[in-house]
Design a protein around this motif. Structure first.
Motif, PDB file in Angstrom:
ATOM      1  N   GLY A  76       0.724  -1.101   0.470  1.00 29.14           N
ATOM      2  CA  GLY A  76      -0.081   0.178  -0.560  1.00 29.14           C
ATOM      3  C   GLY A  76       0.829   1.287   0.110  1.00 29.14           C
ATOM      4  N   VAL A  77       1.659   1.504   0.509  1.00 27.59           N
ATOM      5  CA  VAL A  77       3.015   2.677   0.323  1.00 27.59           C
ATOM      6  C   VAL A  77       4.359   2.391  -0.678  1.00 27.59           C
ATOM      7  CG1 VAL A  77       2.046   2.850   2.621  1.00 27.59           C
ATOM      8  CG2 VAL A  77       4.436   1.219   2.213  1.00 27.59           C
ATOM      9  N   GLY A  78       3.728   1.523  -1.707  1.00 27.82           N
ATOM     10  CA  GLY A  78       5.181   0.882  -2.708  1.00 27.82           C
ATOM     11  C   GLY A  78       6.626   0.239  -2.710  1.00 27.82           C
ATOM     12  N   ASP A  79       6.381  -0.348  -1.422  1.00 30.46           N
ATOM     13  CA  ASP A  79       7.634  -1.382  -1.628  1.00 30.46           C
ATOM     14  C   ASP A  79       7.601  -2.260  -1.795  1.00 30.46           C
ATOM     15  OD1 ASP A  79       8.633   0.859   0.550  1.00 30.46           O
ATOM     16  OD2 ASP A  79       7.918   0.026   2.057  1.00 30.46           O
ATOM     17  N   PRO A  80       8.622  -2.877  -2.271  1.00 30.98           N
ATOM     18  CA  PRO A  80       8.092  -3.693  -2.395  1.00 30.98           C
ATOM     19  C   PRO A  80       7.993  -5.336  -1.811  1.00 30.98           C
ATOM     20  CG  PRO A  80      11.081  -3.398  -3.192  1.00 30.98           C
ATOM     21  CD  PRO A  80      10.416  -2.738  -1.844  1.00 30.98           C
ATOM     22  N   GLN A  81       7.277  -6.358  -1.994  1.00 32.25           N
ATOM     23  CA  GLN A  81       6.501  -7.325  -1.688  1.00 32.25           C
ATOM     24  C   GLN A  81       6.120  -8.166  -1.946  1.00 32.25           C
ATOM     25  OE1 GLN A  81       2.543  -7.885   1.472  1.00 32.25           O
ATOM     26  NE2 GLN A  81       2.979  -5.683   0.213  1.00 32.25           N
ATOM     27  N   VAL A  82       6.405  -9.833  -2.036  1.00 30.35           N
ATOM     28  CA  VAL A  82       5.914 -10.579  -2.897  1.00 30.35           C
ATOM     29  C   VAL A  82       4.018 -11.246  -2.024  1.00 30.35           C
ATOM     30  CG1 VAL A  82       7.245 -11.075  -3.412  1.00 30.35           C
ATOM     31  CG2 VAL A  82       7.802 -12.372  -1.774  1.00 30.35           C
ATOM     32  N   ALA A  83       3.436 -12.361  -1.726  1.00 27.78           N
ATOM     33  CA  ALA A  83       3.072 -13.018  -1.751  1.00 27.78           C
ATOM     34  C   ALA A  83       3.621 -14.945  -1.392  1.00 27.78           C
ATOM     35  CB  ALA A  83       2.058 -13.730  -2.662  1.00 27.78           C
ATOM     36  N   TRP A  84       3.530 -15.531  -0.661  1.00 27.53           N
ATOM     37  CA  TRP A  84       4.219 -16.591  -0.455  1.00 27.53           C
ATOM     38  C   TRP A  84       3.773 -17.764  -0.637  1.00 27.53           C
ATOM     39  CZ3 TRP A  84       9.005 -17.913  -1.967  1.00 27.53           C
ATOM     40  CH2 TRP A  84      10.218 -16.601  -1.444  1.00 27.53           C
ATOM     41  N   LEU A  85       3.049 -19.199  -1.664  1.00 26.29           N
ATOM     42  CA  LEU A  85       3.150 -19.955  -2.157  1.00 26.29           C
ATOM     43  C   LEU A  85       4.157 -21.248  -1.779  1.00 26.29           C
ATOM     44  CD1 LEU A  85       1.009 -22.150  -2.846  1.00 26.29           C
ATOM     45  CD2 LEU A  85       1.535 -21.761  -5.155  1.00 26.29           C
ATOM     46  N   ILE A  86       3.182 -21.970  -0.417  1.00 23.02           N
ATOM     47  CA  ILE A  86       4.140 -22.565  -0.184  1.00 23.02           C
ATOM     48  C   ILE A  86       3.892 -24.315  -0.171  1.00 23.02           C
ATOM     49  CG2 ILE A  86       5.242 -23.892   2.413  1.00 23.02           C
ATOM     50  CD1 ILE A  86       3.798 -20.016   2.733  1.00 23.02           C
ATOM     51  N   GLU A  87       4.374 -24.822  -0.735  1.00 24.44           N
ATOM     52  CA  GLU A  87       3.597 -26.375  -1.099  1.00 24.44           C
ATOM     53  C   GLU A  87       4.191 -27.478  -0.915  1.00 24.44           C
ATOM     54  OE1 GLU A  87       2.283 -26.231  -5.616  1.00 24.44           O
ATOM     55  OE2 GLU A  87       3.937 -25.525  -5.369  1.00 24.44           O
ATOM     56  N   ALA A  88       3.623 -29.078  -0.527  1.00 18.91           N
ATOM     57  CA  ALA A  88       5.102 -29.995   0.166  1.00 18.91           C
ATOM     58  C   ALA A  88       2.886 -31.318   0.480  1.00 18.91           C
ATOM     59  CB  ALA A  88       4.896 -29.528   0.880  1.00 18.91           C
ATOM     60  N   GLN A  89       3.544 -31.751   0.422  1.00 19.78           N
ATOM     61  CA  GLN A  89       2.757 -33.149   0.478  1.00 19.78           C
ATOM     62  C   GLN A  89       1.215 -33.377  -0.317  1.00 19.78           C
ATOM     63  OE1 GLN A  89       2.450 -32.863   4.800  1.00 19.78           O
ATOM     64  NE2 GLN A  89       3.692 -34.580   5.287  1.00 19.78           N
ATOM     65  N   GLY A  90       1.157 -33.169  -1.394  1.00 21.62           N
ATOM     66  CA  GLY A  90       0.016 -32.422  -2.004  1.00 21.62           C
ATOM     67  C   GLY A  90      -1.529 -31.471  -1.862  1.00 21.62           C
ATOM     68  N   THR A  91      -0.211 -30.311  -1.620  1.00 23.68           N
ATOM     69  CA  THR A  91      -1.312 -29.234  -0.131  1.00 23.68           C
ATOM     70  C   THR A  91      -0.378 -28.280  -0.862  1.00 23.68           C
ATOM     71  OG1 THR A  91      -1.730 -30.942   1.609  1.00 23.68           O
ATOM     72  CG2 THR A  91      -1.717 -28.456   2.110  1.00 23.68           C
ATOM     73  N   ARG A  92      -1.445 -26.485  -0.554  1.00 20.21           N
ATOM     74  CA  ARG A  92      -1.360 -25.481  -1.083  1.00 20.21           C
ATOM     75  C   ARG A  92      -1.856 -24.383  -0.223  1.00 20.21           C
ATOM     76  NH1 ARG A  92      -3.230 -27.372  -6.309  1.00 20.21           N
ATOM     77  NH2 ARG A  92      -1.410 -27.408  -7.922  1.00 20.21           N
ATOM     78  N   VAL A  93      -0.802 -23.951   0.188  1.00 24.59           N
ATOM     79  CA  VAL A  93      -0.766 -22.602   1.732  1.00 24.59           C
ATOM     80  C   VAL A  93       0.171 -21.605   0.566  1.00 24.59           C
ATOM     81  CG1 VAL A  93      -0.538 -22.081   3.945  1.00 24.59           C
ATOM     82  CG2 VAL A  93      -1.071 -24.270   3.033  1.00 24.59           C
ATOM     83  N   LEU A  94      -1.304 -20.800   0.807  1.00 23.98           N
ATOM     84  CA  LEU A  94      -0.954 -19.557   0.336  1.00 23.98           C
ATOM     85  C   LEU A  94      -1.222 -17.903   1.145  1.00 23.98           C
ATOM     86  CD1 LEU A  94      -0.108 -17.172  -2.283  1.00 23.98           C
ATOM     87  CD2 LEU A  94      -3.129 -17.418  -2.409  1.00 23.98           C
ATOM     88  N   HIS A  95       0.241 -17.987   1.142  1.00 21.65           N
ATOM     89  CA  HIS A  95       1.063 -16.559   2.665  1.00 21.65           C
ATOM     90  C   HIS A  95       0.244 -14.967   1.310  1.00 21.65           C
ATOM     91  CE1 HIS A  95       2.176 -14.303   5.408  1.00 21.65           C
ATOM     92  NE2 HIS A  95       1.722 -14.999   6.513  1.00 21.65           N
ATOM     93  N   LEU A  96      -0.239 -14.121   1.780  1.00 23.19           N
ATOM     94  CA  LEU A  96      -0.818 -12.707   0.984  1.00 23.19           C
ATOM     95  C   LEU A  96      -0.327 -11.760   2.153  1.00 23.19           C
ATOM     96  CD1 LEU A  96      -4.768 -12.883   0.349  1.00 23.19           C
ATOM     97  CD2 LEU A  96      -2.140 -14.210  -1.054  1.00 23.19           C
TER      98      LEU A  96
END
Length: 266
Positions: free
Chosen positions: A137-157
């Motif tokens: 929201g203030v223009g600083d570099p940012q990513v979301a992280w997708l973590i995958e293991a054991q056939g499961t996908r978790v997305l952290h925004l």
């Protein structure tokens, strides 16, 4: 995969005896310490420490101090485990002012740090770790992280604001079993960014509900919800997690509010 909520935006994920942590926070009071007396009395989020020396990687969505706590990361990481973070923005010292505290502490801690650009992936132990787009929201570099293991996908925004990459993220990497989504809709008035925007710098409860619907979340967990409020500087939505859960239910997305330290099996 097991998910343990650490409070604020922190999470620990475990698979095959290994863990990764995302945005752990140890010292919640240090976040607004540079503001001095102006931050006195701000309510602090409840946080718990990750398990010590277990994590094969520490993921940082961006270098604001509440998401990049060098002490918490150093505690969590196994020997030689790296921190993965977004590439730098390339601004001058004034433009990078919001990142200076975390940058200084991470450098002083001597931790190995690697930059991962959006859409790129890295491997650590049993995990595949993919950086996905986010918009600060203030223009600083940012990513979301997708973590995958054991056939499961978790997305952290992280603490992204609303943006137009949701559909690409869902198409390329969905479906997501769990989406951890920021919900406090904080309006910011930092002294070095004037004139201030009246718009939320992170997803508010209604925007967050729209985002998790587009992403097709199997389960949505609100983060970045309770704590911190400094009049004229940092103004969050009250009762944000509960408001989000109600808004998500209206859109047919299951939501669950976790307590710090609570663990669920995915």
């Amino acid at each position: 995969m097991r998910l343990t909520w650490l409070g604020w935006a922190g999470v620990e994920l475990e698979a095959d005896g290994a863990t990764v942590v995302v945005d752990p926070l140890d010292d919640a009071g240090a976040v607004f310490a540079p503001l001095g007396d102006q931050s006195a009395g701000t309510p602090l989020p409840e946080v718990v420490a990750p398990r010590a020396g277990r994590a094969v990687a520490g993921l940082v969505t961006h270098l604001h101090r509440d998401h990049a706590d060098a002490s918490a990361l150093k505690t969590a990481l196994a020997p030689a485990a790296p921190i993965l973070e977004p590439p730098p923005g390339g601004g001058d010292a004034f433009e990078e002012l919001s990142l200076a505290q975390a940058e200084h502490e991470l450098t002083a801690a001597g931790l190995e740090r690697r930059h991962v650009a959006p859409w790129d992936s890295a491997a650590a132990g049993p995990f595949t770790l993919t950086a996905l787009p986010a918009s600060d929201g203030v223009g600083d570099p940012q990513v979301a992280w997708l973590i995958e293991a054991q056939g499961t996908r978790v997305l952290h925004l992280g603490d992204t604001m609303f943006h137009g990459y949701w559909w690409r993220m869902a198409r390329r990497h969905g479906p997501f079993n769990v989406v951890l989504v920021p919900v406090n809709g904080a309006v910011l008035g930092f002294p070095h960014r004037r004139p201030a925007s009246p718009l939320p710098a992170a997803l508010d409860p209604d925007q967050a509900a729209i985002a998790v619907e587009i992403l097709g979340a199997g389960l949505a967990i609100p983060i970045h919800a309770e704590g911190y409020e400094i009049d004229g500087v940092y103004t969050p939505v009250p009762d944000a997690a509960e408001r989000f859960a109600a808004a998500a239910a209206e859109r047919g997305v299951p939501a669950r509010i976790l307590q710090p330290g609570e663990t669920i099996e995915l």
